[in-house]
Write a protein that holds these residues in place. Structure first.
Motif, PDB file in Angstrom:
ATOM      1  N   LYS A 462       3.774  -1.644  -0.091  1.00 46.25           N
ATOM      2  CA  LYS A 462       5.038  -1.649  -0.772  1.00 46.25           C
ATOM      3  C   LYS A 462       4.994  -1.308  -2.242  1.00 46.25           C
ATOM      4  O   LYS A 462       5.931  -0.730  -2.878  1.00 46.25           O
ATOM      5  CB  LYS A 462       5.870  -2.921  -0.897  1.00 46.25           C
ATOM      6  N   SER A 463       3.866  -1.430  -2.737  1.00 57.31           N
ATOM      7  CA  SER A 463       3.509  -1.228  -4.230  1.00 57.31           C
ATOM      8  C   SER A 463       3.635   0.550  -4.541  1.00 57.31           C
ATOM      9  O   SER A 463       3.428   1.315  -3.547  1.00 57.31           O
ATOM     10  CB  SER A 463       2.046  -1.404  -4.486  1.00 57.31           C
ATOM     11  N   THR A 464       4.226   0.630  -5.534  1.00 56.25           N
ATOM     12  CA  THR A 464       4.556   2.229  -6.075  1.00 56.25           C
ATOM     13  C   THR A 464       2.994   2.800  -6.161  1.00 56.25           C
ATOM     14  O   THR A 464       3.094   4.299  -6.049  1.00 56.25           O
ATOM     15  CB  THR A 464       5.332   2.323  -7.103  1.00 56.25           C
ATOM     16  N   ASP A 465       2.053   2.151  -6.324  1.00 55.20           N
ATOM     17  CA  ASP A 465       0.829   2.739  -6.574  1.00 55.20           C
ATOM     18  C   ASP A 465      -0.264   2.588  -5.435  1.00 55.20           C
ATOM     19  O   ASP A 465      -1.371   2.401  -5.872  1.00 55.20           O
ATOM     20  CB  ASP A 465       0.097   2.151  -7.850  1.00 55.20           C
ATOM     21  N   PHE A 466       0.197   2.258  -4.162  1.00 55.96           N
ATOM     22  CA  PHE A 466      -0.444   2.202  -2.971  1.00 55.96           C
ATOM     23  C   PHE A 466      -1.829   2.917  -3.032  1.00 55.96           C
ATOM     24  O   PHE A 466      -2.634   2.693  -2.710  1.00 55.96           O
ATOM     25  CB  PHE A 466       0.642   2.058  -1.796  1.00 55.96           C
ATOM     26  N   GLU A 467      -1.330   4.465  -2.978  1.00 56.44           N
ATOM     27  CA  GLU A 467      -2.428   5.552  -2.907  1.00 56.44           C
ATOM     28  C   GLU A 467      -3.231   5.558  -3.880  1.00 56.44           C
ATOM     29  O   GLU A 467      -4.356   5.596  -3.744  1.00 56.44           O
ATOM     30  CB  GLU A 467      -1.521   7.044  -2.705  1.00 56.44           C
TER      31      GLU A 467
END
Length: 1294
Positions: A462-467
């Motif tokens: 769910k984090s916006t910085d997953f990638e």
């Protein structure tokens, strides 16, 4: 939520008890189940079987209290009791108002919109374009050169900040005053009171640059320290001092000090840490620029990280105490300790609840600085519980996660923890003493175990910085020269004088490092398995593998410009691309290795890896044909996707999937596949056989049904072996085409010639397919692996050269004739060569570990087999072939040559091609002149592959036994001899025909009698093709000799010979010699082209021979001439005039032999044509030079005396013919050449013509030959508008 945490904990404790852990020793009088009802009071007995006060002692141990400071029997233990202890103990961390940590003299932080306690980049100071890539301070330069200062300055004390390198290019890191000007070309270190370190150029900068420090690599942590008490600036790399860089820096007044400052070139990226996170390598005595986060504790302040560390250490001690196993404690001392400190299983939930409540209250209070707590105390605590080396304490970590997951706020910490672990992966160096659990392994192992929890991976996703965070975990640090020196203190190479102890040490070191790299790669695979198996909780439901596919697509899209000369900003670290490639290669080659996987993958868990299955194979060509936004930017074999979609559109549903039988494109007699009795090199044993299909190639169209399995620029290698071609291309870059090249016969074939099959087994488009992974792997290889293999190839080649240089120097040192001064220089040179060699040996050893492990070689070989079969199958389908991405071909060729040159070798060269890759030969000989391939660079890649392979006997045998090579290559080579490809074609022809000329060794290992006969046959059958080829051969040889003459003259006129000038001269000379040898071969095999029919060919050949003779025999300074044509360290035995003179003798002898054949009556008299040339004196001087030349001194193979006697008779005939016609041949040739009016190119004719407008002069013959290929002056390179020649007393313009 706290109750939920304890319920989880109760379940975990039951499991631990069942596993054999001890039960608690306290007697709980209240029997209510704490998992469902949480009473505030638990009455504890003050005595038990182990002695009085054991609970009190245990609590003292947990909370780090003085001995016997607790008397719990006088009160009840509840959460208030726990809070009171923690409240009292936290007072030890309170700071006095006068504490230096609070006063912080000598620094000021300006408010830039983030307050006066937060250090950020001052946007007002920025020059260029610096973008915050990731909050808070991961920055990247979007301009050619960008600079900026922080919003803090120092003028007193000792301060530091850290920089984590995300890229390793030109960055200038350091300190600057506010008066230091920043421009588009000047930054930190380029002005007074401005100081910087640049590890790319290994220099320090203060107006000028001086050598300093070490080269840096991605992942390095650079400490930038300023000591204003000693007026010094120093830098650290990964905690190791690089020494004092600047001493005696100017003192500043309060408020006007030095600012942290950085300058970055375009695309460079770094992560600045001024103190918002704990330093990776804190330097003793130096303070962070930013305040450590504090909070108010009553009327005083305390450092939040210190309090957080205390609370987490309490939990750690509590868990360790709870984990005590009585059965494992055989020591009497241990039993006595257990009597004093009793395990607290029944009270664990109550105590841990109180501690966690305090910890999460602190986290909530410090929400603005929670990053510091997560990166420091929390990650350290998790490692303390889990362990940095195997075996890890999974049970204890489970207890912690069960406990933390019950509290609000822990989800917000997950992203910070993963980010910290990812940064740890980037910055963790390999440490030999910690192998194999070193480098990024501890961070990966902890992250993988945490992410096994569904709640954790969901929160991460769910984090916006997953990638971004996933890329961090896939990163790893690659050692530089100094790191390798530390890791490999002793080295050995074949022929070295090192002892066997050194050999043993190096073997042990490489094995240890291989184990460490293997462990890291194993954890990368485990991480990717977790991502593949993860099904996100979204609607509509996603299929397994969708998250991984999205990550792959975005990674490729993000790095699509990585192959450019100037890469765009925003690229991933190369180590990420390497890691992803390695993961996918292992999945496809060795299998997925998962037992508890989803149903979509279970069918392949116990089967062979995808690349080794053999039998019927299939590929979804829709990957090429659809307008995927992630792929349309990549060039295709037929051009750009947009161009092809307009000019050659594919009908919707025309082709969806193609199927074929493995090996169907190979020669039936030599076919080796996974299904044949003889297995390919990558798979020596078979588990089962596959049924052969009666239709080896089949196409599946949309609407039909078939099977598609689901998951359970120039080649760098060729370039490395053809290094001279780079300069050759520069030399001929402006050389116009001599003629139009005929197109090969590649018409568009209708698709209906291939059989279509049903599409019943095609899975949903949402399912991740193994073919997709193969496609992504090739692109990752193209973008990320190719540079690594190129570097490895360079070091391997350089190692061989260095060994030769060292051996040659040692021989000269041992020579008795060496004088003292020369001996001194030799010893100095030897030290340089030795150091260079040692560095090469270390680099080669590292690349063997990093790139060439056995399973990787096996996978690369199988991938080459798979891709070359796919390309050959699709080459029969014109409408699909042109849509194949270029990187398929480039990756195939590069991977093939990387594997061929791998160290250690995968297999011997004798079976490398024959046992699995004979189809590679078929592909390169079939398509190097394929008109459907629009890129000339791609065709050059294929030609260079042939060039490299035919020089080895074992590979040449594979060409001779390949039907496609025998049938197509001779004619294709001759037709490809045009302006673009004449250099590689010349090299191929030379290597096929070497050994057939005058003064060459016989038989030559790389010569081919078979292909020589085929070339002769083609030339005789297709006279038009041969005439076109011969015309181009004459033109190119004339051009190279002219360029060589001009280069010699330029070097003679230069005050100092430049290295580039000499290199150019050497390359042109080599090309001229090669062309002359090829021409000699055709005079021997096809003499009728010169002796029959029009006399033009014979006359042009005669002019060329005379022209070359004049050039080779006219140099007054012999030593200068030899220096010009010889590369550095080459001996006169290898490079000399004989390289050009010998083919001339061979040409004349070949024509004289053919003229004397009594079975044929020649139409063109060789003697008459030579005698008709208007340069009798020069001609006879040149022939006499050939006869007098010391051939024995320069030819190891010896020369044919019969040939020389034949040349002598031919010269005598010329002399008789000239005297009969009244022409003198006895004039001193030197008088003729000393004439200022003679042509400076050929030295045999008067300079009777000049170029307009530059007015440079030469003879009309040389100018005519030059203008056949070039319209520029060969002296000044200006465009020639016209040529003015003198005819008697008049002028003629042309």
């Amino acid at each position: 939520m706290a109750e939920e945490g304890l319920r989880r904990l109760g379940h975990s404790q039951r499991n631990r008890a069942q596993a054999g852990f001890s039960t608690g020793l306290a007697v709980v009088l209240n029997s209510e189940d704490h998992r469902t009802n949480l009473p505030k009071t638990h009455l504890i007995s003050s005595s038990d079987d182990l002695g009085s006060g054991s609970i009190d002692r245990a609590l003292e141990h947990v909370f780090d209290l003085p001995h016997k400071s607790l008397h719990s029997h006088k009160s009840s233990i509840n959460t208030d009791f726990i809070h009171s202890i923690l409240k009292r103990e936290s007072q030890r961390f309170q700071l006095q108002s006068s504490s230096p940590s609070l006063t912080r003299e000598g620094i000021i932080i300006f408010d830039s919109g983030h307050g006066t306690e937060t250090v950020v980049i001052d946007e007002a100071s920025t020059c260029g374009d610096i973008r915050v890539f990731k909050q808070p301070l991961l920055i990247e330069s979007q301009a050619v050169f960008s600079s900026a200062r922080a919003n803090a300055c120092v003028w007193k004390g000792k301060w530091m900040y850290e920089v984590v390198l995300e890229t390793s290019g030109v960055q200038q890191l350091g300190w600057a005053t506010v008066s230091c000007p920043f421009t588009d070309h000047k930054g930190v270190g380029d002005a007074e009171d401005s100081y910087a370190f640049d590890g790319r150029r290994i220099s320090k900068w203060n107006k000028e640059h001086h050598s300093y420090g070490q080269s840096w690599v991605v992942g390095d942590v650079i400490g930038c320290c300023i000591d204003l008490d000693q007026d010094q600036i120093s830098f650290f790399r990964n905690g190791v001092s690089l020494g004092v860089a600047f001493d005696g820096i100017r003192k500043m007044e309060a408020g006007f000090g030095y600012y942290p400052a950085v300058s970055l070139s375009q695309g460079e990226r770094c992560d600045l840490n001024f103190g918002a996170r704990p330093f990776k390598y804190p330097i003793e005595g130096f303070h962070p620029i930013q305040y450590m986060p504090t909070f108010s504790d009553g009327d005083k302040k305390a450092f939040a990280p210190d309090v957080a560390s205390y609370l987490l250490q309490c939990i750690s001690r509590l868990i360790r105490l709870q984990s005590v196993d009585l059965s494992a404690s055989s020591s009497v001392d241990n039993l006595r300790r257990l009597k004093r400190i009793a395990p607290l299983e029944e009270l664990f939930g109550l105590i841990s609840l109180g501690i966690c409540q305090e910890f999460f209250s602190l986290v909530e209070l410090m929400s603005g600085n929670v990053e510091y707590i997560c990166w420091g105390p929390l990650v350290s605590f998790l490692f303390d519980i889990f362990g940095v080396k195997a075996p890890h304490d999974y049970a204890s970590l489970d207890m912690v996660l069960d406990l933390f997951l019950g509290f609000n706020g822990f989800e917000t910490l997950v992203e910070h923890v993963i980010h910290a672990l990812g940064t740890g992966c980037k910055t963790a160096p390999l440490v030999l003493t910690d192998c194999p659990f070193t480098g990024s392994y501890p961070y990966l192992a902890l992250a993988c175990y945490i992410l096994r929890r569904e709640e954790m991976i969901i929160q991460w996703w769910k984090s916006t910085d997953f990638e971004f965070l996933l890329e961090g975990l896939l990163s790893r640090m690659v050692p530089n020269k100094q790191d390798l020196q530390y890791l490999m203190p002793t080295v050995w190479w074949p022929g070295s004088c090192e002892t066997m102890t050194s050999v043993s040490h190096m073997v042990q070191i490489t094995e240890a490092l291989s184990g460490a790299v293997g462990k890291i790669e194993e954890m990368h695979r485990e991480l990717c398995r977790l991502v593949i198996q993860f099904v996100p909780p979204v609607s509509p439901p996603q299929l397994t593998g969708s998250v991984f596919r999205t990550f792959l697509q975005n990674l490729i899209w993000k790095n699509r410009g990585a192959d450019r000369n100037v890469p765009p900003p925003g690229l991933s670290s190369n180590s990420v691309l390497v890691s992803m490639y390695t993961v996918i290669l292992h999945f496809l080659s060795e299998g997925f290795g998962m037992g508890d996987v989803s149903g979509w993958m279970k069918g392949f868990v116990n089967s062979k890896g995808f690349l080794h299955r053999g039998g019927q194979q299939s590929f979804p060509v829709s990957l090429f044909l659809k307008a995927d936004p992630h792929r349309v930017d990549f060039s295709r074999l037929g051009g750009s996707y947009n161009h092809l979609s307009k000019c050659h559109p594919v009908i919707d549903g025309e082709v969806e999937v193609v199927q074929w039988e493995e090996g169907c494109m190979d020669d039936e007699k030599t076919r080796i596949t996974h299904s044949t009795k003889q297995k390919p090199c990558c798979c020596s044993s078979s588990d089962f056989e596959f049924t052969k299909s009666t239709h080896p190639v089949r196409i599946i169209t949309r609407g039909s049904r078939g099977h598609c399995s689901s998951i359970p620029e120039r080649s760098s290698q060729v370039t490395a072996e053809c290094s001279a071609s780079g300069l050759s291309e520069e030399i001929v870059a402006n050389k116009p085409s001599s003629s139009d090249r005929p197109e090969p016969d590649f018409g568009y074939r209708p698709i209906h010639q291939l059989r279509s099959v049903p599409k019943s087994s095609l899975l949903s488009s949402g399912t991740l397919q193994e073919e997709e992974l193969l496609d992504a792997m090739l692109l990752l290889y193209y973008l990320g692996l190719s540079p690594n293999f190129k570097q490895a190839s360079y070091y391997m080649s350089h190692q061989s050269q260095s060994i030769s240089l060292l051996d040659e120097t040692d021989k000269q040192i041992r020579s008795e004739r060496t004088c003292a001064e020369h001996l001194k220089r030799l010893k100095e040179a030897r030290n340089v060569y030795r150091e260079d060699l040692i560095d090469c040996v270390r680099q080669c050893a590292w690349y063997r570990i990093y790139l060439f492990s056995r399973w990787k070689q096996r996978g690369m070989y199988a991938a080459c087999m798979w891709i070359v079969h796919l390309l050959l199958v699709l080459s029969k389908m014109d409408s699909v072939f042109i849509y194949i991405p270029e990187f398929y071909l480039v990756a195939l060729v590069d991977c093939f040559h990387a594997l061929r040159r791998s160290d250690p070798p995968f297999v011997s060269s004798s079976i490398f091609l024959q046992h699995g890759l004979s189809s590679f030969v078929t592909f390169v000989v079939t398509h190097f002149n394929d008109s459907r391939i629009s890129s000339a660079d791609l065709k050059d890649v294929l030609l260079q592959s042939i060039t490299v392979l035919v020089q080895y006997k074992d590979f040449l045998i594979a060409f001779e036994s390949n039907e496609a090579a025998v049938e197509r290559m001779p004619s294709a080579l001759l037709s490809s001899f045009d302006n673009r490809f004449w250099i590689p074609v010349t090299t191929i022809l030379l290597r096929l025909c070497i050994g057939s000329g005058f003064g060459t060794p016989k038989p030559a290992e790389s010569s081919s009698i078979h292909f020589q006969g085929l070339l002769q046959k083609v030339c005789l059958q297709d006279e038009e093709l041969f005439c076109t080829f011969l015309n181009r051969l004459f033109n190119n040889l004339s051009w190279t000799i002219t360029e060589f003459s001009v280069s010699i003259r330029e070097m003679q006129e230069s005050y100092q010979v430049q290295e580039m000038q000499q290199r150019k001269c050497t390359v042109i000379y080599d090309l001229s010699c090669s062309l002359a040898r090829v021409l000699e071969f055709f005079t021997r095999e096809i003499p009728r082209a010169f002796l029959f029919g029009p006399v033009t060919n014979l006359r042009r050949l005669t002019e060329l021979i005379i022209f070359i003779l004049n050039r080779m025999t006219s140099a007054a300074d012999v030593e200068f001439f030899e220096m010009c044509i010889r590369r550095q360290h080459q001996s006169i035995e290898k490079v000399n005039r004989a390289m050009m003179l010998a083919p001339l003798v061979g040409m004349i002898s070949n024509l004289v032999d053919a003229s004397g054949d009594p079975s044929q009556v020649v139409e063109n008299d060789v003697v008459e044509v030579f005698a008709s040339m208007d340069c009798s004196a020069a001609l006879h001087f040149g022939f006499q030079y050939l006869l007098d030349y010391n051939w024995g001194a320069v030819s190891r193979a010896g020369v044919s005396l019969a040939r020389l006697r034949q040349l002598e008779r031919f010269t005598f005939c010329l002399r008789i013919r000239a005297e009969r016609e009244g022409r003198s041949v006895t004039n001193e040739i030197c008088d003729e050449r000393e004439n200022e009016e003679s042509c400076c190119i050929c030295y045999s004719c008067d300079a009777d013509a000049e170029f307009v407008p530059c007015n440079h002069r030469s003879c009309i013959g040389c100018i005519t030959r030059h203008l056949l290929n070039n319209r520029k002056c060969f002296f000044c390179n200006r465009e020639v508008l016209e040529v003015v020649s003198k005819v008697g007393s008049s002028e003629k313009r042309s």
